[in-house]
Design a protein around this motif. Structure first.
Motif, PDB file in Angstrom:
ATOM      1  N   VAL A 149     -32.934 111.113  37.584  1.00  0.00           N
ATOM      2  CA  VAL A 149     -33.027 109.699  37.236  1.00  0.00           C
ATOM      3  C   VAL A 149     -31.596 109.189  37.032  1.00  0.00           C
ATOM      4  O   VAL A 149     -30.716 109.949  36.617  1.00  0.00           O
TER       5      VAL A 149
ATOM      6  N   ARG B 243     -36.653 107.492  40.506  1.00  0.00           N
ATOM      7  CA  ARG B 243     -37.450 107.235  39.309  1.00  0.00           C
ATOM      8  C   ARG B 243     -38.163 108.524  38.917  1.00  0.00           C
ATOM      9  O   ARG B 243     -38.281 109.455  39.718  1.00  0.00           O
ATOM     10  N   SER B 244     -38.653 108.565  37.683  1.00  0.00           N
ATOM     11  CA  SER B 244     -39.324 109.780  37.213  1.00  0.00           C
ATOM     12  C   SER B 244     -40.479 110.166  38.123  1.00  0.00           C
ATOM     13  O   SER B 244     -40.659 111.343  38.461  1.00  0.00           O
TER      14      SER B 244
ATOM     15  N   THR C 255     -35.013 114.717  34.402  1.00  0.00           N
ATOM     16  CA  THR C 255     -35.727 113.492  34.084  1.00  0.00           C
ATOM     17  C   THR C 255     -36.157 113.507  32.631  1.00  0.00           C
ATOM     18  O   THR C 255     -35.899 114.461  31.894  1.00  0.00           O
TER      19      THR C 255
ATOM     20  N   MET D 273     -37.485 101.163  36.211  1.00  0.00           N
ATOM     21  CA  MET D 273     -36.847 102.425  35.876  1.00  0.00           C
ATOM     22  C   MET D 273     -37.219 102.831  34.460  1.00  0.00           C
ATOM     23  O   MET D 273     -37.264 102.012  33.540  1.00  0.00           O
ATOM     24  N   GLN D 274     -37.491 104.128  34.288  1.00  0.00           N
ATOM     25  CA  GLN D 274     -37.961 104.589  32.996  1.00  0.00           C
ATOM     26  C   GLN D 274     -36.904 104.414  31.907  1.00  0.00           C
ATOM     27  O   GLN D 274     -37.229 104.156  30.749  1.00  0.00           O
TER      28      GLN D 274
ATOM     29  N   ASP E 134     -30.170  98.813  39.472  1.00  0.00           N
ATOM     30  CA  ASP E 134     -30.673 100.183  39.436  1.00  0.00           C
ATOM     31  C   ASP E 134     -29.535 101.180  39.283  1.00  0.00           C
ATOM     32  O   ASP E 134     -29.722 102.376  39.458  1.00  0.00           O
TER      33      ASP E 134
END
Length: 309
Positions: free
Chosen positions: A98, A128-129, A146, A199-200, A223
């Motif tokens: 990530v 992303r996760s 992650t 995004m987490q 991002d």
């Protein structure tokens, strides 16, 4: 059945286009199409829906792709295992991360490459996760870094690496810059540049703001953590960034990094690999390196960074 035919099927599933799949496999499109037709004849099942252009895989084809990915991953793992027994581990290891954790990846790749000089490491840091979990499942990466959130699949093995904490990155000219720390409420009043909502890392930040009864609206979203630093550098923006990125950039000239308090939030980040036996020799080797590397300790010794609570 040949490995080559399975590679073609996996490539077609990934590229969704005959010409691009053929290019990825370094063959002509007619050669790829003919190989897939022969695979269909051998399995006695239609794998590809064909019209004037590629229309996708059949349900049977989707299922066979899963087996093909597994077979090819086992083939590669076998080759790595034999190579390691003969001359030491060699080949290419693929790590997905990530973006918020990408600054910490080098703390693992440096000792790994020192221990395994014949291995080339490929790091993809814009995932992303859910992308990491999908690529692990599809054997597109050997390991991921992650967030270790609840509800990870049972077929994923995890190794905690560090606790991600957050700092307010702001201009040195801002009034808050004279402080030893800042609250999330104070941060919410600033013109913010944050990661995108998908995004987490951003979701964690939004959750902390929400728990404090706050809902700031960022004027700029990206991002890329590096882009956050670039925007703060202009003096027009502030941002909330993981403390791990100070390990990469330090605190750039003209900026200040203030630990965020009220509340202090820490989120576990770790290594994830597929829980299969015997599994990937690359993943096992990286896990072994991670077990003996004090990633958390290294991230606490940040050049030019303030002491974090």
């Amino acid at each position: 059945m040949l490995f080559r035919q399975l590679e073609y099927l996996v490539a077609l599933s990934r590229e969704h286009h005959f010409a691009r799949a053929a290019q990825a496999c370094h063959v002509s499109q007619p050669a790829l199409s003919e190989a897939l037709r022969k695979l269909e004849e051998e399995l006695d099942v239609q794998l590809v829906r064909r019209g004037r252009k590629y229309e996708g895989l059949t349900p049977e084809g989707e299922r066979i792709v899963v087996w093909a990915q597994r077979i090819l991953a086992d083939r590669d793992a076998l080759k790595d295992e034999v190579g390691a027994l003969r001359t030491g581990l060699s080949g290419r290891m693929r790590i997905g991360s990530v973006p918020t954790a990408s600054g910490a990846v080098s703390l693992l790749t440096a000792p790994f490459t020192a221990a395994h000089p014949l291995v080339t490491v490929e790091v993809v840091t814009d995932l992303r996760s859910q992308d990491i979990l999908r690529q692990l499942r599809n054997f597109e990466i050997d390991a991921g870094i992650t967030y270790l959130r609840p509800g990870l699949p049972e077929n994923v093995a995890t190794l905690p690496l560090y606790q991600e904490r957050y700092v307010l990155l702001t201009s040195a000219a801002d009034d808050l810059a004279r402080r030893a720390s800042a609250t999330w409420a104070e941060a919410s009043l600033l013109p913010l540049c944050l990661l995108t909502e998908a995004m987490q890392g951003r979701q964690v930040v939004d959750q902390v703001f929400a728990e404090a009864g706050l809902r700031p609206v960022p004027r700029v979203e990206t991002d890329s953590v590096a882009t956050l630093f670039a925007h703060v550098r202009t003096g027009n923006w502030a941002s909330v960034v993981p403390h791990t990125w100070l390990h990469v950039f330090g605190v750039p000239h003209g900026m200040r990094a203030l630990p965020l308090v009220d509340p202090v939030r820490a989120v576990p980040v770790g290594l994830v690999v597929t829980a299969r036996e015997p599994g990937s020799a690359m993943a096992r080797a990286l896990t072994e390196v991670a077990r003996h590397t004090d990633v958390a300790g290294a991230l606490e010794r940040l050049p030019g960074a303030p002491d974090l609570p």
